[in-house]
Design a protein around this motif. Structure first.
Motif, PDB file in Angstrom:
ATOM      1  N   HIS A  96      24.089 -76.975 -21.775  1.00  0.00           N
ATOM      2  CA  HIS A  96      24.078 -78.198 -22.584  1.00  0.00           C
ATOM      3  C   HIS A  96      23.424 -79.317 -21.779  1.00  0.00           C
ATOM      4  O   HIS A  96      23.410 -79.292 -20.543  1.00  0.00           O
ATOM      5  CB  HIS A  96      25.496 -78.609 -22.988  1.00  0.00           C
ATOM      6  N   ILE A  97      22.901 -80.282 -22.493  1.00  0.00           N
ATOM      7  CA  ILE A  97      22.209 -81.399 -21.861  1.00  0.00           C
ATOM      8  C   ILE A  97      22.598 -82.682 -22.574  1.00  0.00           C
ATOM      9  O   ILE A  97      22.721 -82.716 -23.805  1.00  0.00           O
ATOM     10  CB  ILE A  97      20.675 -81.195 -21.896  1.00  0.00           C
ATOM     11  N   ILE A 153      21.233 -76.045 -25.375  1.00  0.00           N
ATOM     12  CA  ILE A 153      19.923 -75.481 -25.055  1.00  0.00           C
ATOM     13  C   ILE A 153      19.864 -74.050 -25.586  1.00  0.00           C
ATOM     14  O   ILE A 153      20.627 -73.192 -25.149  1.00  0.00           O
ATOM     15  CB  ILE A 153      19.674 -75.508 -23.544  1.00  0.00           C
ATOM     16  N   ARG A 194      11.538 -76.570 -19.136  1.00  0.00           N
ATOM     17  CA  ARG A 194      12.269 -75.831 -18.107  1.00  0.00           C
ATOM     18  C   ARG A 194      11.328 -74.796 -17.508  1.00  0.00           C
ATOM     19  O   ARG A 194      10.612 -74.110 -18.238  1.00  0.00           O
ATOM     20  CB  ARG A 194      13.483 -75.121 -18.709  1.00  0.00           C
ATOM     21  N   PHE A 216      18.529 -88.074 -18.396  1.00  0.00           N
ATOM     22  CA  PHE A 216      19.235 -86.901 -18.901  1.00  0.00           C
ATOM     23  C   PHE A 216      20.007 -86.246 -17.772  1.00  0.00           C
ATOM     24  O   PHE A 216      19.741 -86.471 -16.595  1.00  0.00           O
ATOM     25  CB  PHE A 216      18.265 -85.902 -19.528  1.00  0.00           C
ATOM     26  N   THR A 217      20.974 -85.415 -18.139  1.00  0.00           N
ATOM     27  CA  THR A 217      21.755 -84.680 -17.157  1.00  0.00           C
ATOM     28  C   THR A 217      22.243 -83.385 -17.776  1.00  0.00           C
ATOM     29  O   THR A 217      22.475 -83.310 -18.990  1.00  0.00           O
ATOM     30  CB  THR A 217      22.943 -85.531 -16.657  1.00  0.00           C
ATOM     31  N   LEU A 218      22.402 -82.349 -16.956  1.00  0.00           N
ATOM     32  CA  LEU A 218      22.824 -81.022 -17.398  1.00  0.00           C
ATOM     33  C   LEU A 218      24.289 -80.796 -17.074  1.00  0.00           C
ATOM     34  O   LEU A 218      24.832 -81.394 -16.138  1.00  0.00           O
ATOM     35  CB  LEU A 218      21.995 -79.934 -16.705  1.00  0.00           C
ATOM     36  N   SER A 237      18.803 -76.817 -11.988  1.00  0.00           N
ATOM     37  CA  SER A 237      20.037 -76.187 -12.433  1.00  0.00           C
ATOM     38  C   SER A 237      20.974 -76.015 -11.246  1.00  0.00           C
ATOM     39  O   SER A 237      20.570 -76.089 -10.085  1.00  0.00           O
ATOM     40  CB  SER A 237      19.743 -74.839 -13.088  1.00  0.00           C
ATOM     41  N   GLN A 269      15.634 -82.558 -12.935  1.00  0.00           N
ATOM     42  CA  GLN A 269      16.900 -82.055 -12.409  1.00  0.00           C
ATOM     43  C   GLN A 269      16.820 -80.542 -12.264  1.00  0.00           C
ATOM     44  O   GLN A 269      16.232 -79.861 -13.103  1.00  0.00           O
ATOM     45  CB  GLN A 269      18.075 -82.429 -13.327  1.00  0.00           C
ATOM     46  N   ALA A 283      24.168 -75.294 -17.197  1.00  0.00           N
ATOM     47  CA  ALA A 283      22.819 -75.545 -17.725  1.00  0.00           C
ATOM     48  C   ALA A 283      22.666 -75.003 -19.138  1.00  0.00           C
ATOM     49  O   ALA A 283      21.587 -74.554 -19.526  1.00  0.00           O
ATOM     50  CB  ALA A 283      21.755 -74.954 -16.801  1.00  0.00           C
ATOM     51  N   TYR A 343      14.289 -78.582 -14.719  1.00  0.00           N
ATOM     52  CA  TYR A 343      14.175 -79.236 -16.015  1.00  0.00           C
ATOM     53  C   TYR A 343      13.493 -80.586 -15.826  1.00  0.00           C
ATOM     54  O   TYR A 343      13.835 -81.342 -14.908  1.00  0.00           O
ATOM     55  CB  TYR A 343      15.551 -79.449 -16.647  1.00  0.00           C
TER      56      TYR A 343
END
Length: 700
Positions: free
Chosen positions: A635-636, A651, A598, A627-629, A581, A579, A633, A588
């Motif tokens: 927190h994940i 993060i 990253r 996963f997803t942000l 940002s 993904q 960008a 990421y």
């Protein structure tokens, strides 16, 4: 001018960001043959020495002619003798070096080629006898040029002369970028310092007014009574469903203009039409300006009403109280103590020292409470779980606005539904094969594109709940006897890319045109035949495709020319998720080696800028969005860290810090997604038993 290299990297990053790969290649090629060596004088001098030591007279003359045309010709006339002297010294050192290494033939070649230029110069008249002298280093005429002192002095002089010219020559505005950025940083730091001084001064003045008003004021200060809204807007405390819905809406809008407590004498909305459950609440609405002791009782009554509502909705009062910042909480605590003091003073006429101790204890307690990064408003209540699927969830994705979710499973079922205020099914379709990957069409969010285990790709209408185009089932289709691994829709046009792997382990990366409903072209991976793309996404303008591959490499493909323009090693094993940002400046990746990486998308080859090692528990091998942000960008959300659920991590510079566990699953979590609207966000986590949990969070 050593910062020129930094500017060159910025230009390369910009060209790659814009997708100007042809220009980038031309730029890189010209950098390789740059005669000015990035205006690094030490490199220029080294290049001159290398040409002299290799007896490359032609390139030596060409290089000096380049400097003469580019720089020396633009100097004032008074510098011409200096330039001529340096050029003559360069040529003399060439001859001296050749004689010192017994290269008499190179000396003869030099004199024959340069005869037309040197025959008119008096200082070169004696040099034509040099090849015939037995020991020229002992000659009175030439001995000076064979000494180390003369040679070192000459090259130091040349180095200083070039340095002065480069510093004096006019520079483009881009060169001053770093200087201007430094000035801006200085101004920002000065601005922050002045803000802090102003805040300190304002706080000092407020404290002065607060202490002066304790003995003189007979009207209590304003109370931030947002909990009044919760108590007033919740008529049926015993109704769990209504309480949860109203509570969620109220907490989302605390402090943004809703009617506040009548104790403050403020008006807003239809305050007079609000019905309450008790006669005591009615009196609270009507009694304004009564005695200070009664005011205190009203405030406590309103707060206790809010507390009971919070308990009914499985939320603790302290969690909601922590939503306020420490400063606001401290102010409320001080005002509460002030009311108690006024009440006791009206009763006894004396101050109690114990109140001072209570104030200090309250200050310590409020400052010790840390503001949680996320406040979990609701989760795993009956109406917060979508259980429309019966088998393993393969994908569960929000559209870009966060209003609608498309979910698929291994039985080929596609469901379109609303996640809020309670999960509501809109439509269902069933296909013959299991759906493996899914993506919303960026140019028209009425449609989604999904790929199946048997090599078909469908364009699906989420309004009419039907497939409007299917490809891959034709006999001559490149997707025949393949499974579709990943799909990505272009953000700028009606096209999408899909990655497929055939039963013979042959990889394919195909670009389709949605409007024309046909295959546009195939993209060569330019790698080992056993490698395939496991996940991919477009950049902001749709000209580049960032692809995670089964060999752990991330490759960047120019979709206009169907070629790989960049790659880097992100993981030792296959990449499970990828993904960008929100600003498209960082990539990421999550790998099967249990590592999250990253990398800055600046086009250099310096390895990951940040990585974090997850625990030893293996990641799920089921298809899904792992996963997803969040938008910033910072927190994940990972389908990881809990036996049954997802976890939100912060993060940091040193790795990941667990922030909040999203529970509610009894089996392995396969897919997750995250949508943010204003200060509230919604997270969905899906598992192998067909269950999808919806978690509503309040962000800081």
């Amino acid at each position: 001018m050593s910062h020129i290299q930094y500017i060159d990297e910025l230009i390369r990053e910009y060209l790659l960001f814009r997708g100007f790969t042809v220009t980038l290649k031309s730029f890189d090629n010209e950098l390789k043959v740059d005669k000015d060596k990035g205006f690094r004088v030490d490199r220029i001098v080294d290049n001159l020495l290398q040409l002299i030591y290799s007896y490359d007279l032609a390139n030596l003359r060409e290089l000096w002619a380049h400097f003469d045309q580019r720089m020396f010709s633009k100097l004032d006339q008074e510098f011409s003798p200096v330039v001529k002297k340096l050029e003559s010294s360069i040529l003399k050192f060439y001859v001296v070096n050749a004689i010192s290494n017994n290269k008499i033939d190179k000396v003869a070649e030099f004199l024959s080629k340069m005869v037309n230029e040197l025959q008119g110069q008096l200082d070169w008249r004696d040099w034509y006898v040099l090849p015939y002298l037995r020991n020229p280093e002992d000659s009175q005429t030439f001995s000076m040029y064979f000494t180390r002192q003369w040679q070192d002095t000459f090259f130091v002089t040349l180095h200083n002369f070039l340095s002065l010219i480069y510093q004096a020559m006019p520079q483009p505005l881009l060169i001053n970028y770093e200087k201007e950025a430094f000035k801006i940083r200085q101004l920002q730091e000065e601005n922050e310092m002045l803000k802090q001084k102003l805040a300190t001064f304002v706080e000092f003045k407020q404290q002065q007014r607060f202490h002066n008003s304790q003995d003189n004021s007979h009207i209590p200060p304003d109370i931030i009574d947002d909990f009044y809204v919760i108590a007033a807007e919740t008529p049926a405390v015993n109704n769990a469903d209504n309480t949860v819905k109203s509570l969620k809406n109220l907490i989302r809008t605390i402090g943004v203009g809703l009617p506040t407590s009548p104790l403050l004498g403020r008006k807003g909305g239809n305050v007079t039409n609000i019905n309450t459950n008790t006669e005591n609440s009615k009196s609270n609405f009507q009694e304004v300006g009564i005695g200070r002791r009664k005011l205190t009782k009203q405030r406590l009554s309103s707060t206790s009403g809010a507390t009971s509502v919070l308990k009914q909705s499985n939320l603790h009062y302290s969690q909601t109280w922590a939503y306020y910042s420490e400063e606001a909480g401290l102010a409320v605590a001080k005002r509460s103590i002030s009311l108690d003091r006024e009440s006791n003073k009206s009763k006894t006429g004396n101050r109690d020292n114990s109140l001072d101790n209570a104030e200090r204890r309250s200050n310590r307690q409020v400052s010790a409470n840390k503001v949680p990064p996320f406040l979990l408003l609701s989760q795993v209540i009956v109406n917060e779980v979508f259980d429309g699927h019966r088998t393993n969830i393969t994908q569960c994705r929000f559209n870009s606005s966060g209003s609608t979710i498309a979910s698929t499973d291994s039985d080929g079922v596609v469901k379109i539904w609303y996640p809020a205020p309670a999960p509501e099914l809109l439509g269902t379709s069933t296909f013959k094969t299991a759906v493996r990957c899914l993506g919303w069409v960026s140019k028209n969010e009425r449609f989604i594109v999904f790929g199946s285990e048997e090599g078909s790709v469908n364009l699906y209408d989420t309004k009419d709940f039907k497939s409007v185009w299917e490809t891959g089932t034709e006999n001559n289709s490149p997707l025949k006897d393949s499974k579709v691994i990943s799909v990505s829709s272009s953000p700028t046009d009606t096209s999408f890319v899909c990655s497929a792997l055939s039963n013979k382990n042959e990889h394919k990366l195909l670009l389709y045109d949605i409007k024309a409903k046909k295959l546009e072209r195939s993209i060569s991976l330019d790698c080992d035949p056993s490698v395939y793309v496991t996940c991919c996404t477009h950049n902001h303008n749709g000209q580049l495709l960032i692809a995670g591959c089964s060999d752990g490499l991330v490759r960047t493909y120019d979709l206009r020319h169907s070629e790989c323009v960049d790659q880097w090693q992100a993981h030792k094993d296959s990449i499970l998720g990828l993904q960008l940002s929100a600003d498209h400046t960082a990539c990421y990746t999550l790998g099967a080696d249990n590592k999250l990486c990253r990398r800055s998308l600046n086009g250099n080859n310096q390895g990951p800028t940040w990585d974090a090692i997850l625990s030893s528990d293996p990641l799920s091998n089921h298809p899904g969005h792992k996963f997803t942000l969040d938008q910033a960008a910072k927190h994940i959300l990972l389908c990881y860290g809990q036996p049954c659920g997802g976890t939100i991590f912060k993060i940091t510079n040193i790795g990941l810090t667990s922030v909040l566990a999203l529970k509610g699953h009894n089996t392995v979590t396969t897919s997750c997604d995250w949508a943010t609207v204003n200060q509230c966000c919604t997270c969905v986590t899906a598992s192998t038993d067909g269950k999808i949990c919806v978690s509503t969070l309040l962000m800081p």
